[in-house]
Structure formats: structure tokens, C-alpha cells
Design a protein around this motif. Structure first.
Motif, PDB file in Angstrom:
ATOM      1  N   ALA A 171     -42.909  36.130 -16.290  1.00  0.00           N
ATOM      2  CA  ALA A 171     -42.465  34.822 -15.793  1.00  0.00           C
ATOM      3  C   ALA A 171     -40.957  34.832 -15.566  1.00  0.00           C
ATOM      4  N   GLU A 172     -40.225  35.494 -16.446  1.00  0.00           N
ATOM      5  CA  GLU A 172     -38.765  35.570 -16.303  1.00  0.00           C
ATOM      6  C   GLU A 172     -38.394  36.351 -15.035  1.00  0.00           C
ATOM      7  N   GLU A 173     -39.114  37.427 -14.731  1.00  0.00           N
ATOM      8  CA  GLU A 173     -38.848  38.212 -13.513  1.00  0.00           C
ATOM      9  C   GLU A 173     -39.143  37.383 -12.262  1.00  0.00           C
ATOM     10  N   ARG A 174     -40.249  36.610 -12.277  1.00  0.00           N
ATOM     11  CA  ARG A 174     -40.561  35.746 -11.131  1.00  0.00           C
ATOM     12  C   ARG A 174     -39.473  34.693 -10.934  1.00  0.00           C
ATOM     13  N   ARG A 175     -38.997  34.125 -12.045  1.00  0.00           N
ATOM     14  CA  ARG A 175     -37.943  33.116 -11.964  1.00  0.00           C
ATOM     15  C   ARG A 175     -36.679  33.714 -11.363  1.00  0.00           C
ATOM     16  N   LYS A 176     -36.309  34.930 -11.793  1.00  0.00           N
ATOM     17  CA  LYS A 176     -35.124  35.595 -11.256  1.00  0.00           C
ATOM     18  C   LYS A 176     -35.292  35.898  -9.776  1.00  0.00           C
ATOM     19  N   ALA A 177     -36.489  36.341  -9.369  1.00  0.00           N
ATOM     20  CA  ALA A 177     -36.731  36.653  -7.960  1.00  0.00           C
ATOM     21  C   ALA A 177     -36.614  35.391  -7.097  1.00  0.00           C
ATOM     22  N   LEU A 178     -37.155  34.272  -7.589  1.00  0.00           N
ATOM     23  CA  LEU A 178     -37.039  33.021  -6.844  1.00  0.00           C
ATOM     24  C   LEU A 178     -35.589  32.568  -6.733  1.00  0.00           C
ATOM     25  N   LEU A 179     -34.823  32.758  -7.793  1.00  0.00           N
ATOM     26  CA  LEU A 179     -33.409  32.388  -7.742  1.00  0.00           C
ATOM     27  C   LEU A 179     -32.647  33.245  -6.742  1.00  0.00           C
ATOM     28  N   HIS A 180     -32.983  34.547  -6.666  1.00  0.00           N
ATOM     29  CA  HIS A 180     -32.334  35.421  -5.685  1.00  0.00           C
ATOM     30  C   HIS A 180     -32.688  34.996  -4.268  1.00  0.00           C
ATOM     31  N   LEU A 181     -33.949  34.639  -4.023  1.00  0.00           N
ATOM     32  CA  LEU A 181     -34.347  34.166  -2.695  1.00  0.00           C
ATOM     33  C   LEU A 181     -33.599  32.895  -2.321  1.00  0.00           C
ATOM     34  N   LYS A 182     -33.495  31.985  -3.258  1.00  0.00           N
ATOM     35  CA  LYS A 182     -32.790  30.733  -2.997  1.00  0.00           C
ATOM     36  C   LYS A 182     -31.314  30.997  -2.696  1.00  0.00           C
ATOM     37  N   LEU A 183     -30.703  31.905  -3.443  1.00  0.00           N
ATOM     38  CA  LEU A 183     -29.307  32.262  -3.202  1.00  0.00           C
ATOM     39  C   LEU A 183     -29.139  32.898  -1.822  1.00  0.00           C
ATOM     40  N   ASP A 184     -30.038  33.805  -1.454  1.00  0.00           N
ATOM     41  CA  ASP A 184     -29.960  34.446  -0.140  1.00  0.00           C
ATOM     42  C   ASP A 184     -30.092  33.420   0.990  1.00  0.00           C
ATOM     43  N   ARG A 185     -31.015  32.463   0.835  1.00  0.00           N
ATOM     44  CA  ARG A 185     -31.170  31.408   1.856  1.00  0.00           C
ATOM     45  C   ARG A 185     -29.905  30.568   1.977  1.00  0.00           C
ATOM     46  N   THR A 186     -29.344  30.202   0.842  1.00  0.00           N
ATOM     47  CA  THR A 186     -28.136  29.381   0.856  1.00  0.00           C
ATOM     48  C   THR A 186     -26.979  30.134   1.502  1.00  0.00           C
ATOM     49  N   LEU A 187     -26.818  31.402   1.160  1.00  0.00           N
ATOM     50  CA  LEU A 187     -25.745  32.197   1.767  1.00  0.00           C
ATOM     51  C   LEU A 187     -25.972  32.367   3.265  1.00  0.00           C
ATOM     52  N   GLY A 188     -27.226  32.545   3.678  1.00  0.00           N
ATOM     53  CA  GLY A 188     -27.533  32.653   5.107  1.00  0.00           C
ATOM     54  C   GLY A 188     -27.171  31.379   5.856  1.00  0.00           C
ATOM     55  N   LYS A 189     -27.471  30.234   5.285  1.00  0.00           N
ATOM     56  CA  LYS A 189     -27.113  28.958   5.918  1.00  0.00           C
ATOM     57  C   LYS A 189     -25.607  28.808   6.021  1.00  0.00           C
ATOM     58  N   MET A 190     -24.907  29.221   4.977  1.00  0.00           N
ATOM     59  CA  MET A 190     -23.443  29.109   4.992  1.00  0.00           C
ATOM     60  C   MET A 190     -22.849  30.031   6.042  1.00  0.00           C
ATOM     61  N   GLU A 191     -23.395  31.242   6.167  1.00  0.00           N
ATOM     62  CA  GLU A 191     -22.901  32.185   7.177  1.00  0.00           C
ATOM     63  C   GLU A 191     -23.129  31.667   8.582  1.00  0.00           C
ATOM     64  N   SER A 192     -24.308  31.100   8.833  1.00  0.00           N
ATOM     65  CA  SER A 192     -24.613  30.628  10.180  1.00  0.00           C
ATOM     66  C   SER A 192     -23.808  29.382  10.546  1.00  0.00           C
ATOM     67  N   SER A 193     -23.376  28.629   9.553  1.00  0.00           N
ATOM     68  CA  SER A 193     -22.617  27.421   9.856  1.00  0.00           C
ATOM     69  C   SER A 193     -21.136  27.700  10.096  1.00  0.00           C
ATOM     70  N   ARG A 194     -20.678  28.904   9.763  1.00  0.00           N
ATOM     71  CA  ARG A 194     -19.269  29.234   9.998  1.00  0.00           C
ATOM     72  C   ARG A 194     -19.023  29.431  11.472  1.00  0.00           C
ATOM     73  N   LYS A 195     -17.849  29.039  11.872  1.00  0.00           N
ATOM     74  CA  LYS A 195     -17.461  29.229  13.274  1.00  0.00           C
ATOM     75  C   LYS A 195     -16.724  30.575  13.391  1.00  0.00           C
ATOM     76  N   ALA A 196     -17.010  31.289  14.467  1.00  0.00           N
ATOM     77  CA  ALA A 196     -16.340  32.563  14.696  1.00  0.00           C
ATOM     78  C   ALA A 196     -14.916  32.311  15.172  1.00  0.00           C
TER      79      ALA A 196
END
Length: 96
Positions: free
Chosen positions: A65-90
Motif C-alpha cells: 500500500a505504501e508503494e502504491r501511495r508513493k507511485a500515485l504521488l509521483h504521478l500527481k507530481l509529474d502531472r503538476t510539473l507538466g502543467k506548469m511547464e506548458s503554462s510557461r511562455k517561451a
């Protein structure tokens, strides 16, 4: 009903709001109600340690259960970072 604080040396303030200590079950004023202020500091530390350790062991008891929780947190972090990257202006290219 007790209208005086049970702190030692005797507290002279009357009790407007009764606060009962969970460790010694005595009644204190708002100044002395914290465990460390009236002498139950060691009991409060033991209780805090026991709660912390029991929480730490309960997580380790189910490693899958702890490994699943960590994997979900990594996915959430990756999604958030992807949104932040796409919102930046070049930056516009430099002109020479």
C-alpha cells in the motif's frame, strides 16, 4: 466544583475556563493547562512518542500500500510539473 487552578506553587488566578489535563486529570487555568507547564511534561513526551511510533509502524506494516501511495504521488507530481511547464511562455529569440 473546583474554582482554583491546581498548579504548584499555588496559582492565584480563578478558573474562567476549566481545562482538564489528560495525563493527571487535574483542573487548571488557561495559563497552566499545558502538560509541560504543570509537571506532566514527561507523560506528554511518552504519549507523543507512542503515537509517533505507532503511526510509523502502521505504515511499514503494509509495504504494498505504501508503494502504491508513493507511485500515485509521483504521478500527481509529474502531472503538476507538466502543467506548469506548458503554462510557461517561451522567451522571444534575441535579435542581433
Amino acid at each position: 466544583m473546583n474554582k482554583r487552578c491546581n498548579a504548584e506553587p499555588r496559582c492565584s488566578s480563578g478558573i474562567f475556563m476549566r481545562q482538564t489535563c489528560e495525563f493527571c486529570a487535574r483542573v487548571f487555568c488557561l495559563t497552566h493547562w499545558m502538560a509541560e507547564a504543570h509537571g506532566c511534561g514527561a507523560a506528554a513526551r511518552r504519549d507523543a512518542r507512542a503515537k509517533f511510533v505507532s503511526g510509523a509502524y502502521s505504515r511499514a506494516a503494509n509495504p504494498a500500500a505504501e508503494e502504491r501511495r508513493k507511485a500515485l504521488l509521483h504521478l500527481k507530481l509529474d502531472r503538476t510539473l507538466g502543467k506548469m511547464e506548458s503554462s510557461r511562455k517561451a522567451k522571444p529569440p534575441k535579435k542581433k
